[in-house]
Design an enzyme around this catalytic site. Structure first.
Site, mmCIF file in Angstrom:
data_model
loop_
_atom_site.group_PDB
_atom_site.id
_atom_site.type_symbol
_atom_site.label_atom_id
_atom_site.label_comp_id
_atom_site.label_asym_id
_atom_site.label_seq_id
_atom_site.Cartn_x
_atom_site.Cartn_y
_atom_site.Cartn_z
ATOM 1 N N ASN A 11 -10.291 66.487 -121.045
ATOM 2 C CA ASN A 11 -10.845 67.765 -120.427
ATOM 3 C C ASN A 11 -12.386 67.721 -120.595
ATOM 4 O O ASN A 11 -12.926 68.230 -121.826
ATOM 5 C CB ASN A 11 -10.183 69.097 -121.121
ATOM 6 C CG ASN A 11 -10.661 70.489 -120.443
ATOM 7 O OD1 ASN A 11 -11.434 70.318 -119.639
ATOM 8 N ND2 ASN A 11 -10.414 71.371 -121.431
ATOM 9 N N LYS A 13 -14.756 69.625 -119.177
ATOM 10 C CA LYS A 13 -15.360 70.644 -119.159
ATOM 11 C C LYS A 13 -16.837 70.683 -118.290
ATOM 12 O O LYS A 13 -16.746 69.687 -117.185
ATOM 13 C CB LYS A 13 -15.754 71.375 -120.599
ATOM 14 C CG LYS A 13 -14.437 71.360 -121.304
ATOM 15 C CD LYS A 13 -14.567 71.897 -122.665
ATOM 16 C CE LYS A 13 -13.282 71.931 -123.349
ATOM 17 N NZ LYS A 13 -13.310 72.891 -124.653
ATOM 18 N N HIS A 97 -6.465 77.814 -119.386
ATOM 19 C CA HIS A 97 -7.129 77.377 -120.645
ATOM 20 C C HIS A 97 -7.916 78.716 -121.162
ATOM 21 O O HIS A 97 -8.272 79.449 -120.619
ATOM 22 C CB HIS A 97 -8.360 76.340 -120.244
ATOM 23 C CG HIS A 97 -8.858 75.586 -121.401
ATOM 24 N ND1 HIS A 97 -9.825 76.274 -122.282
ATOM 25 C CD2 HIS A 97 -8.642 74.461 -122.017
ATOM 26 C CE1 HIS A 97 -10.018 75.436 -123.033
ATOM 27 N NE2 HIS A 97 -9.439 74.404 -123.062
ATOM 28 N N GLU A 157 -2.197 75.413 -127.869
ATOM 29 C CA GLU A 157 -3.785 75.035 -127.899
ATOM 30 C C GLU A 157 -4.373 76.496 -128.494
ATOM 31 O O GLU A 157 -4.757 77.161 -127.716
ATOM 32 C CB GLU A 157 -4.552 74.654 -126.796
ATOM 33 C CG GLU A 157 -6.130 74.145 -127.141
ATOM 34 C CD GLU A 157 -6.730 73.745 -125.973
ATOM 35 O OE1 GLU A 157 -7.208 72.552 -126.158
ATOM 36 O OE2 GLU A 157 -6.956 74.509 -125.328
ATOM 37 N N SER A 198 -9.479 70.435 -131.310
ATOM 38 C CA SER A 198 -10.551 69.582 -132.219
ATOM 39 C C SER A 198 -9.825 68.187 -132.676
ATOM 40 O O SER A 198 -9.845 67.614 -133.635
ATOM 41 C CB SER A 198 -10.464 70.389 -133.634
ATOM 42 O OG SER A 198 -11.520 71.601 -133.546
HETATM 43 P P1 PGA Z 1 -11.657 70.263 -128.283
HETATM 44 O O1 PGA Z 1 -11.279 71.020 -126.991
HETATM 45 O O2 PGA Z 1 -11.038 69.051 -128.416
HETATM 46 O O3 PGA Z 1 -13.486 70.111 -127.966
HETATM 47 O O4 PGA Z 1 -11.418 71.165 -129.363
HETATM 48 C C1 PGA Z 1 -10.127 70.918 -126.517
HETATM 49 C C2 PGA Z 1 -9.876 71.978 -124.984
HETATM 50 O O5 PGA Z 1 -10.600 72.916 -125.320
HETATM 51 O O6 PGA Z 1 -9.114 71.704 -124.466
#
Ligand code: PGA
Length: 237
Positions: A11, A13, A97, A157, A198
């Site tokens: 992901n 973003k 999300h 999540e 994370s």
């Molecule tokens: P992260 O994000 O691995 O940076 O915690 C995961 C996500 O938001 O899909």
């Protein structure tokens, strides 16, 4: 023992330029040839078309996903990207999300509509669930999730474990496993459940070795190709 074929969703973003996106695809595509799992790359919308051309031209085994879809299936909705418009580019779409809930006012109602539209357009929803009560809310809306359980990737999540944008606390892998198992038991089928929040190259094994966790939704650690490659390497060792 680790799951030998995990589903790993990158992901990205609002990160990466188009140059960085091409570098990611080339680097991961070339170096992850022996990876037995599924890599789903989710860049920003403007790069989907070029990413698909590059992946197809090089015959890389990287799948493409969108980071969201519109709750409408096309029409007069300025700024929105409909599932019907990208169905030939992507096989997957992340839906619901918690960052969309927090920053863009996403509601359970919208999320449910988006799951319906993704399925109608042959796009596999990667459906994010922040806590088990949220799944309960979706299930109250009807049989859609239960009837299409094998066409949906469910992600547990917790927002508190997502890195970036303030304080966060990585989850305990056993708690994550318990919650992922709850999804399976509430749907009543052997659904694909992945975990997000994370995940990085040091902790990936502790999550992916849990019996209810079939892969991960990875944000921060997926943006740089080297960090993502290290993660998938450690995922199956
Ligand atoms: P992260 O994000 O691995 O940076 O915690 C995961 C996500 O938001 O899909």
């Amino acid at each position: 023992m680790s799951n030998p074929a995990p589903v790993v969703v990158a992901n990205i973003k609002s990160n990466q330029t188009w140059e960085e996106s091409q570098d990611w695809i080339n680097t991961v595509g070339n170096r992850a040839k022996d990876f037995k799992g599924t890599i789903i790359y989710c860049p920003s919308y403007p790069f989907l078309s070029g990413a698909k051309q590059l992946i197809d031209a090089k015959a890389f085994s990287i799948k493409l996903g969108a980071q969201d879809i519109s709750k409408f299936n096309g029409g007069a909705y300025t700024g929105a990207v409909a599932a019907s418009q990208i169905k030939d580019l992507v096989e997957y779409a992340i839906i619901g999300h918690s960052e969309r809930r927090k920053h863009f006012g996403e509601t359970n109602e919208n999320v449910f509509k988006k799951v319906e539209l993704a399925l109608e357009n042959n796009i596999t929803p990667i459906l994010c669930i922040s806590d088990i009560s949220q799944l309960g809310e979706y299930l109250k809306k009807g049989e859609l999730l239960k009837e299409n359980w094998d066409k949906i990737i469910f992600v547990f999540e917790p927002p508190s474990a997502i890195s970036g944008g303030g304080e966060f606390k990585p989850d305990d892998p056993e708690d994550a496993n318990k919650n992922a198992g709850e999804i399976t038991s509430k749907i009543g089928k052997n659904v694909t459940t992945i975990y997000g929040g994370s995940i990085n190259d040091s902790n990936v094994k502790s999550f992916f070795s849990q019996n209810n966790i079939h892969g991960g939704l990875v944000g921060q650690a997926s943006v740089k190709p080297d960090s993502f490659l290290k993660l998938i390497e450690n995922a199956t060792i």
